[in-house]
Motif scaffolding. Structure first.
Motif, short mmCIF file in Angstrom:
data_model
loop_
_atom_site.label_atom_id
_atom_site.label_comp_id
_atom_site.label_asym_id
_atom_site.label_seq_id
_atom_site.Cartn_x
_atom_site.Cartn_y
_atom_site.Cartn_z
N GLY A 1 0.77 -1.11 0.09
CA GLY A 1 0.05 -0.11 -0.14
C GLY A 1 0.43 1.78 -0.26
O GLY A 1 1.89 1.12 -0.14
N GLU A 2 0.70 2.46 0.41
CA GLU A 2 1.11 3.58 0.83
C GLU A 2 0.88 4.26 2.38
O GLU A 2 -0.17 4.20 2.58
N TRP A 3 1.62 5.11 2.38
CA TRP A 3 1.38 5.84 3.92
C TRP A 3 -0.03 6.31 3.41
O TRP A 3 0.29 7.74 3.16
N THR A 4 -1.15 6.33 4.87
CA THR A 4 -2.35 7.03 4.34
C THR A 4 -2.54 7.45 6.00
O THR A 4 -2.15 6.87 6.96
N PRO A 5 -3.13 8.47 5.86
CA PRO A 5 -3.12 8.77 6.90
C PRO A 5 -4.80 8.60 8.46
O PRO A 5 -5.43 7.37 7.60
N VAL A 6 -4.33 7.72 9.30
CA VAL A 6 -5.64 7.63 9.96
C VAL A 6 -6.36 8.44 11.33
O VAL A 6 -5.38 8.92 11.84
N ILE A 7 -7.33 8.32 11.38
CA ILE A 7 -7.57 8.60 12.28
C ILE A 7 -8.94 8.40 13.43
O ILE A 7 -9.39 7.37 13.16
N LYS A 8 -9.88 8.91 14.55
CA LYS A 8 -10.59 8.09 15.49
C LYS A 8 -11.52 9.11 14.97
O LYS A 8 -11.40 10.14 15.55
N LEU A 9 -12.77 8.58 15.46
CA LEU A 9 -14.21 9.70 15.12
C LEU A 9 -14.81 8.62 16.61
O LEU A 9 -15.74 8.16 16.31
N SER A 10 -14.27 9.97 17.37
CA SER A 10 -14.69 9.21 19.25
C SER A 10 -16.67 10.13 18.72
O SER A 10 -16.28 10.38 18.41
N ASP A 11 -16.38 8.99 19.83
CA ASP A 11 -18.37 9.36 20.25
C ASP A 11 -18.36 11.07 20.68
O ASP A 11 -19.49 10.90 20.79
N GLU A 12 -16.68 11.10 21.68
CA GLU A 12 -16.95 12.35 22.03
C GLU A 12 -16.26 13.60 20.92
O GLU A 12 -14.87 13.30 21.08
N PRO A 13 -16.60 14.20 20.65
CA PRO A 13 -16.45 14.78 19.23
C PRO A 13 -14.78 15.78 19.60
O PRO A 13 -13.72 15.45 18.71
N MET A 14 -14.47 16.30 20.46
CA MET A 14 -13.55 16.93 21.56
C MET A 14 -12.52 16.17 21.42
O MET A 14 -10.98 16.30 21.34
N LYS A 15 -12.71 14.39 21.21
CA LYS A 15 -11.58 13.26 21.51
C LYS A 15 -10.98 12.91 20.47
O LYS A 15 -10.44 11.88 19.64
#
Length: 390
Positions: free
Chosen positions: A357-371
């Motif tokens: 693959g290639e370098w891919t940004p990863v994220i977290k979408l918490s149930d608390e938007p501030m997190k």
């Protein structure tokens, strides 16, 4: 100098994930970055002290006694893994530390199966060195023990079970060790174990944990956001065959999770872990999910682990009683309740490189938007893709 005395002084889920990564994704790479949520100001020379402590980690290795304990307590893991871990050494070259004024930068890069072990030790070292260098004096050992005993006396009356989840943001190893010793000696069955593998071995208690957000974040990089939860759980089940059956639910919000938590997975996994958002709302969503599939919620469990203290635990317990199984993982309210401000820091995977693959940004979408964590543009794209409204 702050230091770790064992390679097992880490959260259990780091090892369980490492085992799965070695089996399924041995060529994958990952990048991690320190996030100073609490805007703490680090004193001059902090980076040098942290670098020195991290260099010392390269000398740690799995002892014969630790290998025997680990293998005997985790029969669902292959003997080859313990041989691998016996040969594993932390490589400080994977960690880049910089300091500009009072701001600290920590970045990690390397093969995922190696770098996966860095997060918890580095966070615990940052906390311990911070308290050392700022000269903030904690309460005496006797008071630490009294605080823990007082909390346990109250928890006992709720007829619940709790575990220690406090390694990452503990005040220090000494405080953590004292807390577990006090919990072990407390005369009740309320305390059932710790996420810290070394302290579980030292005090002959159960190690607690399954997987963390990064497991699903990597799956999003490899398979896409809509398949991350489903394939993350499928792969976990393929490795552990029903053992370690608590599923983390909030990497891309609970709503998205339950859409992919199909009947097969819902029956296979023992329960779910709550780590962000309103705990009561989550409990009811979980109960409704089980009922919709014809599953008795009392045959399953929720592990609550989001910034718990007694008031939160009491409220959650009163709501869940008689409706669904439940237990609690308590972090800094045990390991950093020493009369000082607690640190609010995290160290998260930021990019992943799957094989071919290639370098891919990863994220977290918490149930608390501030997190939410990760690149803001990536977050907005994922929210549109998953039909998520904060």
């Amino acid at each position: 100098m702050a230091k770790l005395i064992s390679i097992l002084d880490n959260d259990f889920y780091k090892f369980t994930m490492q085992y799965a990564v070695v089996k399924l994704f041995p060529k994958a790479k990952a990048r991690y970055q320190f996030i100073n949520r609490g805007k703490h100001e680090f004193p001059e020379g902090f980076a040098a002290k942290l670098t020195e402590s991290i260099q010392a980690l390269s000398k740690l290795k799995l002892t014969k006694e630790e290998k025997i304990f680990f293998a005997e307590s985790c029969p669902y893991m292959d003997p080859t893994y313990f041989d691998f871990l016996q040969g594993y050494r932390y490589d400080p070259e994977e960690v880049k530390i910089e300091q500009t004024g009072c701001e600290l930068s920590v970045k990690i890069e390397g093969y995922w199966y190696r770098t996966i072990l860095w997060e918890v030790p580095i966070m615990s070292l940052i906390c311990e060195i911070y308290y050392e260098m700022t000269g903030l004096q904690r309460v005496a050992d006797e008071e630490v023990m009294h605080i823990v005993e007082s909390k346990m006396d109250k928890y006992d009356k709720l007829d619940i079970t709790i575990a220690d989840f406090g390694t990452r943001r503990r005040h220090s190893f000494d405080v953590h060790d004292l807390v577990i010793k006090t919990l072990i000696n407390h005369p009740s069955k309320t305390f059932i174990g710790t996420s810290n593998l070394f302290l579980a071995m030292k005090y002959n208690t159960k190690q607690i944990g399954t997987h963390a957000h990064e497991w699903f974040m990597f799956h999003a990089a490899k398979y896409g956001y809509k398949m991350a939860n489903l394939l993350g759980l499928e792969n976990w089940a393929d490795v552990y065959l029903g053992d370690l059956g608590i599923a983390l639910s909030d990497t891309y919000t609970t709503e998205a999770f339950f859409k992919q938590f199909n009947k097969k997975l819902t029956k296979l996994f023992d329960g779910v872990r709550h780590d962000s958002g309103d705990a009561i709302e989550f409990a009811q969503k979980t109960i409704n999910h089980y009922l919709s599939l014809g599953i008795n919620p009392l045959s399953k469990s929720i592990i609550f682990s989001d910034g718990l203290d007694y008031d939160k635990v009491e409220k959650i317990s009163n709501y869940c009683k008689g409706k669904i199984g439940y237990s609690f993982g308590i972090g800094t309210d045990f390991t950093n309740d020493v009369g000082l401000p607690r640190m609010n820091i995290v160290l998260k995977m930021t990019e992943a490189l799957p094989e071919n693959g290639e370098w891919t940004p990863v994220i977290k979408l918490s149930d608390e938007p501030m997190k939410h964590t990760g690149d803001s543009k990536e977050i907005e794209m994922a929210k549109r893709y998953l039909h998520i409204d904060d």
